[in-house]
Structures are given as C-alpha cells and as structure tokens.
Scaffold this motif. Structure first.
Motif, PDB file in Angstrom:
ATOM      1  N   ALA A  57     -11.055   5.960   1.017  1.00 32.39           N
ATOM      2  CA  ALA A  57     -10.140   5.125   0.509  1.00 32.39           C
ATOM      3  C   ALA A  57     -10.166   4.685  -1.142  1.00 32.39           C
ATOM      4  O   ALA A  57      -9.028   4.817  -1.517  1.00 32.39           O
ATOM      5  CB  ALA A  57     -10.711   3.762   1.088  1.00 32.39           C
ATOM      6  N   ALA A  58     -11.512   4.975  -1.192  1.00 25.67           N
ATOM      7  CA  ALA A  58     -11.632   4.729  -2.667  1.00 25.67           C
ATOM      8  C   ALA A  58     -11.273   5.661  -4.544  1.00 25.67           C
ATOM      9  O   ALA A  58     -10.668   5.485  -4.994  1.00 25.67           O
ATOM     10  CB  ALA A  58     -13.049   4.691  -3.342  1.00 25.67           C
TER      11      ALA A  58
ATOM     12  N   THR B 201      -1.024   6.740   1.468  1.00 29.01           N
ATOM     13  CA  THR B 201      -2.582   6.383   1.293  1.00 29.01           C
ATOM     14  C   THR B 201      -2.927   6.888   2.541  1.00 29.01           C
ATOM     15  O   THR B 201      -4.200   7.128   3.230  1.00 29.01           O
ATOM     16  CB  THR B 201      -3.166   4.991   1.366  1.00 29.01           C
ATOM     17  OG1 THR B 201      -2.612   4.623   0.047  1.00 29.01           O
ATOM     18  CG2 THR B 201      -4.128   4.530   1.284  1.00 29.01           C
TER      19      THR B 201
ATOM     20  N   THR C 126       0.823  -1.213  -0.180  1.00 33.45           N
ATOM     21  CA  THR C 126      -0.203  -0.499   0.076  1.00 33.45           C
ATOM     22  C   THR C 126       0.796   1.210   0.243  1.00 33.45           C
ATOM     23  O   THR C 126       2.015   1.188   0.786  1.00 33.45           O
ATOM     24  CB  THR C 126      -1.047   0.245   0.946  1.00 33.45           C
ATOM     25  OG1 THR C 126      -1.104  -1.048   1.564  1.00 33.45           O
ATOM     26  CG2 THR C 126      -1.670   0.895   1.016  1.00 33.45           C
TER      27      THR C 126
ATOM     28  N   ILE D 244      -3.411   8.092  -6.476  1.00 30.21           N
ATOM     29  CA  ILE D 244      -2.105   7.592  -6.225  1.00 30.21           C
ATOM     30  C   ILE D 244      -1.074   6.836  -7.338  1.00 30.21           C
ATOM     31  O   ILE D 244      -0.405   7.917  -7.546  1.00 30.21           O
ATOM     32  CB  ILE D 244      -1.802   6.850  -4.455  1.00 30.21           C
ATOM     33  CG1 ILE D 244      -2.396   7.783  -3.301  1.00 30.21           C
ATOM     34  CG2 ILE D 244      -0.241   6.556  -4.656  1.00 30.21           C
ATOM     35  CD1 ILE D 244      -2.262   9.237  -3.817  1.00 30.21           C
ATOM     36  N   PRO D 245      -1.362   5.959  -7.436  1.00 32.92           N
ATOM     37  CA  PRO D 245      -1.258   5.500  -8.625  1.00 32.92           C
ATOM     38  C   PRO D 245      -0.756   6.485 -10.487  1.00 32.92           C
ATOM     39  O   PRO D 245       0.387   6.327 -10.487  1.00 32.92           O
ATOM     40  CB  PRO D 245      -2.484   3.935  -9.366  1.00 32.92           C
ATOM     41  CG  PRO D 245      -2.890   3.914  -8.036  1.00 32.92           C
ATOM     42  CD  PRO D 245      -3.154   5.602  -7.725  1.00 32.92           C
TER      43      PRO D 245
ATOM     44  N   GLN E 130     -10.914  14.196  -5.599  1.00 33.54           N
ATOM     45  CA  GLN E 130      -9.943  13.319  -6.130  1.00 33.54           C
ATOM     46  C   GLN E 130      -8.783  14.593  -6.268  1.00 33.54           C
ATOM     47  O   GLN E 130      -7.811  14.220  -6.073  1.00 33.54           O
ATOM     48  CB  GLN E 130     -10.135  12.288  -7.280  1.00 33.54           C
ATOM     49  CG  GLN E 130     -10.618  11.131  -7.325  1.00 33.54           C
ATOM     50  CD  GLN E 130     -10.603   9.918  -8.307  1.00 33.54           C
ATOM     51  OE1 GLN E 130      -9.975  10.492  -8.958  1.00 33.54           O
ATOM     52  NE2 GLN E 130     -11.724   9.214  -8.396  1.00 33.54           N
TER      53      GLN E 130
ATOM     54  N   THR F 242      -7.270   5.488  -3.800  1.00 28.21           N
ATOM     55  CA  THR F 242      -6.601   4.796  -4.436  1.00 28.21           C
ATOM     56  C   THR F 242      -6.903   5.027  -5.967  1.00 28.21           C
ATOM     57  O   THR F 242      -5.960   4.450  -6.317  1.00 28.21           O
ATOM     58  CB  THR F 242      -7.334   3.550  -4.167  1.00 28.21           C
ATOM     59  OG1 THR F 242      -7.195   3.221  -3.033  1.00 28.21           O
ATOM     60  CG2 THR F 242      -7.510   1.926  -4.886  1.00 28.21           C
TER      61      THR F 242
END
Length: 205
Positions: free
Chosen positions: A15-16, A7, A3, A22-23, A69, A19
């Motif tokens: 969290a969604a 995060t 992780t 971040i990538p 986001q 997730t």
C-alpha cells in the motif's frame, strides 16, 4: 479524494509503495483506467485494469524508481494502451520474481501483439515455474479464457504467418504455462482448490 482504482491491483502490503507511485504515474493521464479483471494472488483478490492511459514519459520515469515502486510502475505499464510501451515494460518486468507480477505477465499471452508474446517466449527458461504454477492453479477459469484467446488471435491475425497453430508463439507459451500449472496441481494434490477441476479441463484443451 477517492482511492485510485489501480490501488486494488496490488496486495495490501504494498500500500505505501502503491500510494507513492499512483499520483506520479497517473499525472495528466488521458482518462481513467478501463475496467479490467479480478485475480487471486496468494489469497488476495486483486483487480487488474484492462488498459491504462498514462503519459508514456511518466510510466518510464516511475519505472526507474528503485525496488517495488519501479516494479509497480512496470506492471501498470504492461496494461498501457500503447503496444510498444507494453512491450518495453514486459522486457523489464518479466524477470521479477514477485507473485503479484504473474497476472500482468500471463494476461499478455492472450492479447494480440505477437511481439510481446515473443518476449515472454524468449524468457520462458528464466521464469519461476513454481510461482507461475501456483498463480495459474488459483486462477484456472481466467486462464482458460486466455487459452481460447490465443487460438482466436492466431486465427484472426497470424494464421498466414504461422499456418500451423502449434508454431504460433502464443501456443508455445501457453503449453509451457500449462506445464507450470500441472506441476502446481501435483505439488498441491493433497488438497486442491475448487479451481483444480477447471484447470485440468483447460490443460487438456
């Protein structure tokens, strides 16, 4: 796949969104984020990175995403190693009224780039005083450290430009934030947390 440490910088209910961001934002980063500091935001312990090393283009691209986001990307952008990008992200983020934004903005007060502090100073009338006051109330010891850094950076880098500490933008912002904190202590005086005593010491410095 482990992780990402980023995060842990945001509340669990995001969290969604985290997730999803971040990538993309960390694609081809120079190296992993530098270890940072722990804060309490509405009862959750969050770990904010001290510095991140993303490609600037990725930060700006992700900051353009709608809703939280984009806000998450801007928060992480305020921890970027490039001061100009930190300033741009601060300008876009400071009006966002989300409790988890507060640690990213307040940390900048005790850093060395005065132009970023000036951004915060200009926007003080627009800030949600109650939101920031509650955050400061719950993180009094950390913001005592920020207060001492304000004095240290003024003395080291800006004393010739601002001969009096009272004229330094960081001092003005710090005093306003102390007011937010003192108001929060009054609001919650029926049952102040253990951090209240430390906050009172900080406010009196």
């Amino acid at each position: 796949m482990p992780t990402p440490t980023e995060t842990n910088a945001f509340p669990a209910h995001l969290a969604a969104d985290v997730t999803a961001v971040i990538p993309a934002i960390s694609d081809y980063q120079l190296h992993p984020p530098a270890q940072g500091f722990t804060v309490n935001v509405q009862g959750e312990q969050l770990q904010i990175p001290y510095r991140v090393y993303y490609r600037q283009s990725q930060v700006l691209k992700c900051a353009g995403r709608p809703g939280d986001q984009g806000h998450i990307a801007l928060c992480l952008g305020t921890r970027h190693h490039d001061g100009l990008l930190r300033e741009e992200c601060t300008k876009q983020l400071i009006a966002v009224e989300r409790p988890w934004v507060a640690p990213f903005i307040t940390q900048l007060i005790g850093e060395y780039v005065v132009e970023i502090v000036q951004v915060i100073e200009r926007e003080l009338p627009k800030l949600n005083a109650q939101m920031y006051g509650e955050y400061l109330k719950d993180n009094a010891a950390l913001h005592g450290t920020i207060g001492r850094r304000v004095v240290s950076y003024w003395n080291e880098y800006y004393r010739s430009q601002y001969p009096k500490l009272e004229a330094y933008p960081g001092t003005h912002v710090l005093n306003e934030f102390r007011g937010f904190a003192e108001s929060a202590l009054t609001l919650f005086s029926s049952g102040p947390p253990p951090a209240a005593a430390e906050l009172k010491r900080w406010a009196s410095q």
